[in-house]
Design a protein around this motif. Structure first.
Motif, PDB file in Angstrom:
ATOM      1  N   ARG A 155       7.071  -4.986  38.090  1.00  0.00           N
ATOM      2  CA  ARG A 155       7.851  -5.033  39.249  1.00  0.00           C
ATOM      3  C   ARG A 155       7.272  -5.207  40.595  1.00  0.00           C
ATOM      4  O   ARG A 155       7.567  -5.813  41.359  1.00  0.00           O
ATOM      5  N   TYR A 156       6.273  -4.347  40.775  1.00  0.00           N
ATOM      6  CA  TYR A 156       5.544  -4.555  42.199  1.00  0.00           C
ATOM      7  C   TYR A 156       4.930  -5.904  42.286  1.00  0.00           C
ATOM      8  O   TYR A 156       5.075  -6.246  43.326  1.00  0.00           O
ATOM      9  N   THR A 157       4.333  -6.026  41.080  1.00  0.00           N
ATOM     10  CA  THR A 157       3.632  -7.506  41.354  1.00  0.00           C
ATOM     11  C   THR A 157       4.642  -8.570  41.452  1.00  0.00           C
ATOM     12  O   THR A 157       4.203  -9.542  42.142  1.00  0.00           O
ATOM     13  N   ALA A 158       5.729  -8.445  41.000  1.00  0.00           N
ATOM     14  CA  ALA A 158       7.017  -9.498  41.073  1.00  0.00           C
ATOM     15  C   ALA A 158       7.128  -9.695  42.634  1.00  0.00           C
ATOM     16  O   ALA A 158       7.513 -10.675  43.200  1.00  0.00           O
ATOM     17  N   CYS A 159       7.462  -8.436  43.037  1.00  0.00           N
ATOM     18  CA  CYS A 159       7.927  -8.368  44.592  1.00  0.00           C
ATOM     19  C   CYS A 159       6.828  -8.990  45.549  1.00  0.00           C
ATOM     20  O   CYS A 159       6.975  -9.514  46.554  1.00  0.00           O
ATOM     21  N   THR A 160       5.601  -8.466  45.189  1.00  0.00           N
ATOM     22  CA  THR A 160       4.708  -9.146  45.788  1.00  0.00           C
ATOM     23  C   THR A 160       4.481 -10.515  45.951  1.00  0.00           C
ATOM     24  O   THR A 160       3.962 -11.149  47.126  1.00  0.00           O
ATOM     25  N   ARG A 161       4.417 -10.946  44.923  1.00  0.00           N
ATOM     26  CA  ARG A 161       4.371 -12.512  44.702  1.00  0.00           C
ATOM     27  C   ARG A 161       5.348 -13.296  45.330  1.00  0.00           C
ATOM     28  O   ARG A 161       5.298 -14.254  46.118  1.00  0.00           O
ATOM     29  N   SER A 162       6.644 -12.751  45.691  1.00  0.00           N
ATOM     30  CA  SER A 162       7.661 -13.309  46.325  1.00  0.00           C
ATOM     31  C   SER A 162       7.404 -13.090  47.810  1.00  0.00           C
ATOM     32  O   SER A 162       7.780 -14.044  48.679  1.00  0.00           O
ATOM     33  N   VAL A 163       6.976 -11.906  48.204  1.00  0.00           N
ATOM     34  CA  VAL A 163       6.510 -11.762  49.778  1.00  0.00           C
ATOM     35  C   VAL A 163       5.264 -12.656  50.085  1.00  0.00           C
ATOM     36  O   VAL A 163       5.447 -13.303  51.142  1.00  0.00           O
ATOM     37  N   VAL A 164       4.534 -12.886  49.192  1.00  0.00           N
ATOM     38  CA  VAL A 164       3.349 -13.639  49.404  1.00  0.00           C
ATOM     39  C   VAL A 164       3.644 -15.031  49.617  1.00  0.00           C
ATOM     40  O   VAL A 164       3.410 -15.948  50.505  1.00  0.00           O
ATOM     41  N   GLU A 165       4.498 -15.597  48.742  1.00  0.00           N
ATOM     42  CA  GLU A 165       5.118 -17.070  48.720  1.00  0.00           C
ATOM     43  C   GLU A 165       5.980 -17.281  50.023  1.00  0.00           C
ATOM     44  O   GLU A 165       5.756 -18.268  50.803  1.00  0.00           O
ATOM     45  N   ARG A 166       6.555 -16.308  50.555  1.00  0.00           N
ATOM     46  CA  ARG A 166       7.521 -16.342  51.544  1.00  0.00           C
ATOM     47  C   ARG A 166       6.688 -16.417  52.943  1.00  0.00           C
ATOM     48  O   ARG A 166       6.981 -17.115  53.753  1.00  0.00           O
ATOM     49  N   TYR A 167       5.684 -15.351  53.102  1.00  0.00           N
ATOM     50  CA  TYR A 167       5.200 -15.271  54.231  1.00  0.00           C
ATOM     51  C   TYR A 167       3.634 -15.582  54.529  1.00  0.00           C
ATOM     52  O   TYR A 167       3.021 -15.669  55.551  1.00  0.00           O
ATOM     53  N   GLN A 168       3.000 -15.923  53.389  1.00  0.00           N
ATOM     54  CA  GLN A 168       1.582 -16.753  53.254  1.00  0.00           C
ATOM     55  C   GLN A 168       0.662 -15.641  54.103  1.00  0.00           C
ATOM     56  O   GLN A 168       0.000 -16.382  54.918  1.00  0.00           O
ATOM     57  N   PRO A 169       0.378 -14.634  53.784  1.00  0.00           N
ATOM     58  CA  PRO A 169      -0.369 -13.969  54.450  1.00  0.00           C
ATOM     59  C   PRO A 169      -2.084 -13.981  54.406  1.00  0.00           C
ATOM     60  O   PRO A 169      -2.320 -14.869  53.292  1.00  0.00           O
ATOM     61  N   ASP A 170      -2.856 -14.027  55.109  1.00  0.00           N
ATOM     62  CA  ASP A 170      -4.306 -14.297  54.980  1.00  0.00           C
ATOM     63  C   ASP A 170      -4.962 -13.240  54.226  1.00  0.00           C
ATOM     64  O   ASP A 170      -6.122 -13.420  53.637  1.00  0.00           O
ATOM     65  N   TYR A 171      -4.586 -12.166  54.689  1.00  0.00           N
ATOM     66  CA  TYR A 171      -5.035 -10.672  54.157  1.00  0.00           C
ATOM     67  C   TYR A 171      -4.181  -9.671  53.314  1.00  0.00           C
ATOM     68  O   TYR A 171      -2.955  -9.923  53.818  1.00  0.00           O
ATOM     69  N   ILE A 172      -4.604  -8.998  52.346  1.00  0.00           N
ATOM     70  CA  ILE A 172      -3.782  -8.001  51.897  1.00  0.00           C
ATOM     71  C   ILE A 172      -4.721  -6.704  51.796  1.00  0.00           C
ATOM     72  O   ILE A 172      -5.728  -6.671  51.366  1.00  0.00           O
ATOM     73  N   ILE A 173      -3.785  -5.762  52.096  1.00  0.00           N
ATOM     74  CA  ILE A 173      -4.548  -4.290  52.203  1.00  0.00           C
ATOM     75  C   ILE A 173      -3.376  -3.432  51.684  1.00  0.00           C
ATOM     76  O   ILE A 173      -2.309  -3.437  51.753  1.00  0.00           O
ATOM     77  N   GLY A 174      -4.089  -2.830  50.346  1.00  0.00           N
ATOM     78  CA  GLY A 174      -3.134  -1.832  49.536  1.00  0.00           C
ATOM     79  C   GLY A 174      -3.684  -0.416  49.668  1.00  0.00           C
ATOM     80  O   GLY A 174      -4.976  -0.410  49.397  1.00  0.00           O
ATOM     81  N   HIS A 175      -2.754   0.621  49.465  1.00  0.00           N
ATOM     82  CA  HIS A 175      -3.324   1.679  49.235  1.00  0.00           C
ATOM     83  C   HIS A 175      -2.684   2.406  47.834  1.00  0.00           C
ATOM     84  O   HIS A 175      -1.723   2.134  47.534  1.00  0.00           O
ATOM     85  N   SER A 176      -3.617   3.103  47.210  1.00  0.00           N
ATOM     86  CA  SER A 176      -3.373   3.506  45.926  1.00  0.00           C
ATOM     87  C   SER A 176      -2.623   2.717  44.952  1.00  0.00           C
ATOM     88  O   SER A 176      -3.202   1.433  44.782  1.00  0.00           O
ATOM     89  N   MET A 177      -1.523   2.809  44.617  1.00  0.00           N
ATOM     90  CA  MET A 177      -0.745   1.875  43.591  1.00  0.00           C
ATOM     91  C   MET A 177      -0.834   0.351  44.323  1.00  0.00           C
ATOM     92  O   MET A 177      -0.608  -0.539  43.504  1.00  0.00           O
ATOM     93  N   GLY A 178      -0.632   0.497  45.490  1.00  0.00           N
ATOM     94  CA  GLY A 178      -0.670  -0.689  46.191  1.00  0.00           C
ATOM     95  C   GLY A 178      -1.660  -1.746  46.155  1.00  0.00           C
ATOM     96  O   GLY A 178      -1.625  -2.819  46.163  1.00  0.00           O
ATOM     97  N   GLY A 179      -2.780  -0.840  46.225  1.00  0.00           N
ATOM     98  CA  GLY A 179      -4.235  -1.629  45.920  1.00  0.00           C
ATOM     99  C   GLY A 179      -4.098  -2.001  44.478  1.00  0.00           C
ATOM    100  O   GLY A 179      -4.930  -3.330  44.350  1.00  0.00           O
ATOM    101  N   LEU A 180      -3.850  -1.489  43.553  1.00  0.00           N
ATOM    102  CA  LEU A 180      -3.917  -1.830  42.082  1.00  0.00           C
ATOM    103  C   LEU A 180      -3.245  -3.190  42.052  1.00  0.00           C
ATOM    104  O   LEU A 180      -3.461  -4.131  41.335  1.00  0.00           O
ATOM    105  N   THR A 181      -1.963  -3.086  42.777  1.00  0.00           N
ATOM    106  CA  THR A 181      -0.775  -4.230  42.817  1.00  0.00           C
ATOM    107  C   THR A 181      -1.534  -5.567  43.192  1.00  0.00           C
ATOM    108  O   THR A 181      -1.530  -6.727  42.715  1.00  0.00           O
TER     109      THR A 181
END
Length: 279
Positions: free
Chosen positions: A126-152
């Motif tokens: 579920r987290y990956t699906a949300c990340t994909r939608s956010v990435v497609e919408r806002y097109q970041p240059d970098y991603i920083i994730g903490h704990s489960m966020g980094g795994l995702t």
């Protein structure tokens, strides 16, 4: 007295699963899975609201979830922040200060069942699906994730490679689902029959078993720069997780700290992240 009952509750739940698996293995697995994916906290507290109110809000729909996104405008490149389990976007307050000073455009979102987003459970799919939608919408240059966020972040790049993404940073992130499940088993003290039923349930639902999901393995396919920061004394996510990912991620660098804990809000961590983004 409250702490006494809090210690007893996990053991009681584990015993319940041990009995239920004898009668209805699939039902026991389903209940164990739902408990594993249900956060106890992570909603925005009143003291956190004032900080988050300074961001621009937008809610986006992902499957059956309403996801709260945040944006702090800047003239520089876009950085997406992905928080960990039982947390929310407020956890990034210290790093956001560094990013603001460097004029980055800052993006973030609350995970399902966390912060101001809807939902009752959270898992990496579920987290990956949300990340994909956010990435497609806002097109970041970098991603920083903490704990489960980094795994995702790592799993997302493996599953849905984004050519425009330049760098990924993980902070105190786990790697193997097996480690998380064994920790879960240790807390509740349920037996191996429950774990086996849970493994079968996860495999049937997501197509991978408990011992098959590993960002340490997925990292072999990453063609992007990476920075991993992890404390060697981390009691939540073992340091060996980042070592495994780093060893298989050709374009990565690993920074080991000692005594910083799991949250890693220290200025040193933010400074290392900024140096990596700016390089």
């Amino acid at each position: 007295m409250k702490r006494f009952f809090q210690r007893l509750l996990p053991l009681a739940i584990g015993k319940y699963f041990n009995l239920l698996v004898l009668l209805a293995p699939k039902k026991a697995a389903q209940k164990a899975y739902l408990l594993f994916c249900t956060p106890r906290r992570g909603k925005v507290l009143p003291i956190q609201s004032e900080f988050l109110a300074n961001a621009a809000y937008e809610r986006i729909t992902v499957e059956d979830m309403e996801i709260q996104t945040y944006r702090w405008p800047g003239k520089g490149k876009k950085v997406l922040l992905i928080h960990g389990w039982e947390s929310n976007t407020f956890r990034w307050r210290n790093l956001i200060g560094f990013l603001k000073d460097a004029h980055y455009e800052i993006l973030a979102f609350d995970a399902p069942a966390h912060g101001h987003s809807t939902g009752k459970i959270l898992n990496v799919v579920r987290y990956t699906a949300c990340t994909r939608s956010v990435v497609e919408r806002y097109q970041p240059d970098y991603i920083i994730g903490h704990s489960m966020g980094g795994l995702t972040a790592v799993y997302h790049q493996y599953l849905h490679p984004v050519n425009s993404l330049k760098k990924i940073v993980t902070i105190g992130s786990p790697s193997d689902l097996k480690d998380l499940m064994l920790q879960y088993q240790k807390i509740l003290r349920f037996n191996d029959s429950v774990l086996q039923a849970l493994d079968k349930y996860v495999k049937g639902r997501f197509g991978f078993g408990i011992r098959e999901f590993s960002t340490g393995i997925y990292a072999k396919d990453l063609d992007i720069e990476g920075l991993l920061i992890h404390d060697e004394l981390d009691t939540i996510a073992p340091f060996r997780a980042s070592e495994k990912v780093h060893n298989n991620w050709k374009g990565s660098r690993l920074i080991k700290t000692k005594g910083y804990g799991h949250s890693m809000h220290q200025d040193f961590v933010s400074e290392q992240v900024m140096d990596f983004l700016n390089s």
